[in-house]
Design an enzyme around this catalytic site. Structure first.
Site, PDB file in Angstrom:
ATOM      1  NE  ARG A 183      16.273  15.874  74.295  1.00 44.49           N
ATOM      2  CZ  ARG A 183      16.317  17.125  73.810  1.00 44.49           C
ATOM      3  NH1 ARG A 183      16.965  18.067  74.482  1.00 44.49           N
ATOM      4  NH2 ARG A 183      15.684  17.460  72.691  1.00 44.49           N
ATOM      5  CE1 TYR A 220      -6.084  16.988  59.944  1.00 37.93           C
ATOM      6  CE2 TYR A 220      -6.372  15.003  61.272  1.00 37.93           C
ATOM      7  CZ  TYR A 220      -5.763  16.221  61.063  1.00 37.93           C
ATOM      8  OH  TYR A 220      -4.829  16.682  61.952  1.00 37.93           O
ATOM      9  CG  HIS A 380       2.840  30.275  63.694  1.00 44.53           C
ATOM     10  ND1 HIS A 380       2.759  29.222  62.809  1.00 44.53           N
ATOM     11  CD2 HIS A 380       2.205  29.849  64.821  1.00 44.53           C
ATOM     12  CE1 HIS A 380       2.120  28.218  63.367  1.00 44.53           C
ATOM     13  NE2 HIS A 380       1.772  28.565  64.597  1.00 44.53           N
ATOM     14  CD  GLU A 381       1.687  31.647  68.053  1.00 48.06           C
ATOM     15  OE1 GLU A 381       0.459  31.447  68.100  1.00 48.06           O
ATOM     16  OE2 GLU A 381       2.513  30.716  68.070  1.00 48.06           O
ATOM     17  CG  HIS A 384      -2.863  30.390  65.352  1.00 47.42           C
ATOM     18  ND1 HIS A 384      -3.333  29.272  64.717  1.00 47.42           N
ATOM     19  CD2 HIS A 384      -1.599  30.066  65.759  1.00 47.42           C
ATOM     20  CE1 HIS A 384      -2.389  28.313  64.744  1.00 47.42           C
ATOM     21  NE2 HIS A 384      -1.329  28.783  65.366  1.00 47.42           N
ATOM     22  CD1 TRP A 480      12.725  10.469  71.484  1.00 49.22           C
ATOM     23  CD2 TRP A 480      10.645  10.995  70.838  1.00 49.22           C
ATOM     24  NE1 TRP A 480      12.690  11.833  71.258  1.00 49.22           N
ATOM     25  CE2 TRP A 480      11.423  12.170  70.861  1.00 49.22           C
ATOM     26  CE3 TRP A 480       9.301  11.074  70.474  1.00 49.22           C
ATOM     27  CZ2 TRP A 480      10.900  13.425  70.529  1.00 49.22           C
ATOM     28  CZ3 TRP A 480       8.782  12.325  70.135  1.00 49.22           C
ATOM     29  CH2 TRP A 480       9.570  13.476  70.166  1.00 49.22           C
ATOM     30  NE  ARG A 484      14.242  13.421  68.213  1.00 45.51           N
ATOM     31  CZ  ARG A 484      14.355  14.739  68.103  1.00 45.51           C
ATOM     32  NH1 ARG A 484      13.743  15.388  67.126  1.00 45.51           N
ATOM     33  NH2 ARG A 484      15.073  15.429  68.965  1.00 45.51           N
ATOM     34  CG  HIS A 508       3.605  20.780  70.439  1.00 51.31           C
ATOM     35  ND1 HIS A 508       4.840  21.389  70.471  1.00 51.31           N
ATOM     36  CD2 HIS A 508       2.784  21.655  69.824  1.00 51.31           C
ATOM     37  CE1 HIS A 508       4.771  22.572  69.892  1.00 51.31           C
ATOM     38  NE2 HIS A 508       3.541  22.766  69.480  1.00 51.31           N
ATOM     39  NE  ARG A 517      -2.896  20.693  65.906  1.00 55.35           N
ATOM     40  CZ  ARG A 517      -3.739  21.053  66.858  1.00 55.35           C
ATOM     41  NH1 ARG A 517      -3.600  22.226  67.467  1.00 55.35           N
ATOM     42  NH2 ARG A 517      -4.715  20.276  67.230  1.00 55.35           N
ATOM     43  CE1 TYR A 518       2.063  23.941  65.205  1.00 54.40           C
ATOM     44  CE2 TYR A 518       2.098  21.809  66.279  1.00 54.40           C
ATOM     45  CZ  TYR A 518       1.837  23.158  66.320  1.00 54.40           C
ATOM     46  OH  TYR A 518       1.352  23.727  67.466  1.00 54.40           O
TER      47      TYR A 518
HETATM   48  O1  X8Z Z   1       4.097  25.291  68.402  1.00 54.66           O
HETATM   49  C1  X8Z Z   1       4.224  26.000  67.424  1.00 54.66           C
HETATM   50  C2  X8Z Z   1       3.664  27.411  67.406  1.00 54.66           C
HETATM   51  C3  X8Z Z   1       2.429  27.525  68.200  1.00 54.66           C
HETATM   52  S1  X8Z Z   1       1.071  26.737  67.460  1.00 54.66           S
HETATM   53  C4  X8Z Z   1       4.694  28.357  67.973  1.00 54.66           C
HETATM   54  N1  X8Z Z   1       4.905  25.542  66.342  1.00 54.66           N
HETATM   55  C5  X8Z Z   1       5.497  24.212  66.323  1.00 54.66           C
HETATM   56  C6  X8Z Z   1       6.630  24.095  67.323  1.00 54.66           C
HETATM   57  O2  X8Z Z   1       7.124  25.116  67.808  1.00 54.66           O
HETATM   58  O3  X8Z Z   1       7.051  22.979  67.608  1.00 54.66           O
HETATM   59  C7  X8Z Z   1       5.132  26.264  65.101  1.00 54.66           C
HETATM   60  C8  X8Z Z   1       6.021  25.393  64.288  1.00 54.66           C
HETATM   61  C9  X8Z Z   1       6.006  24.033  64.918  1.00 54.66           C
HETATM   62 ZN    ZN Z   2       0.356  27.653  65.737  1.00 58.10          ZN
END
Ligand code: X8Z
Ligand code: ZN
Length: 609
Positions: A183, A220, A380-381, A384, A480, A484, A508, A517-518
């Site tokens: 951090r 959406y 996961h990948e 996509h 933040w 949390r 992100h 999205r997650y």
């Molecule tokens: O970022 C991702 C993927 C790529 S779309 C590896 N994910 C999130 C993260 O890592 O924070 C998947 C789960 C949540």
């Molecule tokens: Zn992903």
């Protein structure tokens, strides 16, 4: 991340010519009022736009790929240029849709216009220079994150190495040092982030949104406010389960570390959960998992024992998708993907899947390590990539997920079928553990899926507050942590420095990938799983169901994937699951045996924080 949207532009000659022509014609023919645009004009505009974007997209995607797999001064420069042109083009197109407001359009035309108007993640206003400034900021944010280091004991450690400490060490001081160390990378991002929010909000307002939060929530197929309500509804369905898990995990940590490190009540210390962001907690299973009822195997150990390397992990993932009848990956996938971290240069290590030409130049970019977590990330990948290829015959503006949560859910849905029985079938374990292992298996899954939910939610709750101006820059960090604590029930291991910008330490945020999205994906993947298991005629517990080898399910799933974004998402959901609503019911059913067990374990404890 599935792909870089509008990251660069090949120029807007074709489109500008198209737009220009329409305007000029009006001026020439009319002393009188200009002729109102017609549906035929809209059709022409959309056709020209899709042609322009096809060309532009490939240029920008290849530029972004080179930068992400070789970060240096020059590739940052190239990416900034490409992404500035991309933003300009996207904003120009979005503004151009305004002239068709009030024109009777087909549903398909309407959808395309909406996607053009609301689909820009970080817009700039059309003021000269704004897109350039924005692109320099976003590139700098992303590269600062990806090249971040912190020195411990004379060694410069990158994120992977600092994460290893948080994931594996059981020394609270060492963990705290690595957690705080990572951090120290983000305070440098703060001023850029503040400025970026200003520019992007201006961009959103120019396009008719009140702010960027409203714009993000407008993707959406329903009004933004309704979508926000939907999210609250889903959260209320899963919150009680999270509270039970939190309670049990806190008790386990308290047992292990003692009151001085982790008190038995109140929030959990964020760095003790085995993950740099406390988003998935599987790494502390050995500390907090049920002692007597373990799953009976450790997938990481099994992968190592069976001599898996990263390539073999990806091949194994591909084999699963093949087993349900999907075409193997193209040769170029293997030639062009980045599967492990290159030794000789800086790269963006955060896993992503790419579609470079919007047809079949699909790839993943990972820094894969041989462990259970990355085994799941590989699926996961790949999810996509299979989705991208499935919808590649749609019109360009529909080559996308039904909504972004669908895109995130594809591979995870497949990975829910990585059951003990499947692992035995592919030779990774010898014997399938009996039903007595169920609580252990479910607990492990809950550390991955249930622990994630409030994190998946609070990330964008924070951004919505920021974009709406409800959180001022001076309060970025305290708000933040307020979120949390409110949602996840966690707190930092010590007081945060005055200049801390902890949101920036999560990929992100500097990377500007929306996160709702997650959250949606973690709910919907269980809907997909249940529907698939029903289709397969499975009548055992959901967590023991695997669709491995089931081509009938594969065919139905592919039919949904082929729709891409061509229809409102409830249509896509219905096509596969028979329901038009997102629902956490299948998730709750999946975990029901664990919930009952947790409630018993937690009896007599004061849960919550
Ligand atoms: O970022 C991702 C993927 C790529 S779309 C590896 N994910 C999130 C993260 O890592 O924070 C998947 C789960 C949540
Ligand atoms: Zn992903």
């Amino acid at each position: 991340m599935r792909k870089i949207l509008l990251a660069g532009a090949a120029g807007c000659a074709l489109l500008a010519a198209g737009c220009q022509t329409a305007v000029d014609t009006n001026q020439e023919t009319a002393e009188a009022a200009p002729a109102a645009p017609t549906a035929a004009d809209a059709e022409r505009f959309l056709a020209e736009t899709e042609a322009e974007l096809t060309d532009f997209y490939e240029f920008s995607a290849r530029t972004a790929w080179v930068q992400a797999t070789y970060i240096n001064f020059d590739t940052d420069w190239l990416l900034s240029r490409a992404s500035a042109r991309g933003t300009e083009l996207a904003v120009e197109l979005a503004n151009a849709t305004k002239k068709f407001e009030g024109v009777a359009l087909t549903q398909e035309q309407e959808r395309k216009m909406n996607r053009l108007r609301a689909g820009i993640t970080i817009p700039a206003p059309s003021t000269p220079g704004a897109a350039d400034e924005l692109a320099e900021i976003t590139t700098r944010l992303s590269s600062t994150y990806s090249t971040g280091k912190f020195e411990i004991g004379g060694d410069e450690l990158n994120l992977d190495e600092l994460s290893d400490i948080v994931e594996q060490s059981r020394d609270p001081e060492a963990i705290k040092t690595a957690w705080e160390g990572w951090r120290t990378v983000s305070p440098a991002m703060k001023a850029d982030y503040v400025r970026m929010v200003e520019i992007a909000n201006e961009g959103a307002r120019e396009l008719g949104f009140s702010d960027l939060a409203e714009m993000w929530l407008s993707n959406y197929d329903m009004p933004a406010a309704d979508m926000e309500q939907e999210v609250e509804r889903l959260w209320s369905e899963v919150e009680p389960l999270y509270e039970q898990l939190h309670c049990q995990v806190r008790a386990g940590l308290n047992d292990h570390y003692g009151d001085a490190v982790q008190p038995a009540t109140g929030p959990i210390r964020a760095d003790l959960l085995g993950n740099m962001w406390a988003q998935q907690w599987n790494n502390i299973y050995p500390i907090v998992g049920p002692q007597s009822e373990g799953p009976g195997y450790d997938l990481t150990e099994q992968l190592v024992k069976a001599d898996y390397d990263p390539l073999k992990m990806v091949k194994t993932g591909e084999e699963f998708f093949s087993s349900i009848g999907l075409e193997p990956l193209p040769e170029t996938f293997w030639e062009r993907s980045q599967i492990t971290r290159p030794e000789d240069r800086e790269v963006v290590c955060h896993a992503s899947a790419w579609d470079l030409d919007n047809v079949d130049d699909i790839r993943i970019k990972m820094c894969t390590e041989v462990n259970a977590e990355d085994f799941s990330t590989v699926h996961h990948e790949l999810g996509h990539n299979y989705y991208q290829r499935a919808y590649n015959e749609q019109d360009l503006l529909f080559r996308d997920g039904a909504h972004d949560g669908f895109h995130e859910a594809i591979g995870d849905f497949i990975a829910l079928s990585i059951t003990p029985e499947y692992l035995q079938q592919i030779g990774l374990i010898e014997t399938v553990p009996s039903a007595s292992a169920d609580i252990g298996l479910l607990y492990d899954r809950a550390l991955e899926k249930i622990a994630f939910l409030p994190f998946g939610l609070m990330m964008d709750k924070w951004r919505w507050q920021v974009f709406r101006g409800e959180t001022a820059p001076a309060d970025y960090n305290s708000d933040w942590w307020a979120l949390r604590t409110q949602y996840q029930g966690i707190m930092p291991p010590g007081e945060r420095p005055a200049d801390a910008f902890d949101p920036g330490a999560k990929y992100h945020i500097p990377g500007n990938t929306p996160y709702l999205r997650y959250f949606l994906s973690f709910v919907m993947q269980f809907q997909f799983h249940k529907a698939a298991c029903d289709m397969a005629g499975w009548d055992g517990p959901l967590h023991r169901c695997s669709i491995y080898g089931n081509e009938e399910v594969g065919e139905k799933f592919n039919a949904m994937m082929e729709m891409g974004a061509s229809q409102p998402w409830p249509d896509a959901l219905e096509a596969f699951t028979g329901t038009r609503q997102m629902s956490a019911e299948p998730l709750v059913e999946y975990f029901a045996p664990l919930t009952a067990w947790l409630e018993e374990e937690n009896e007599g404890r004061t849960c919550g924080w």
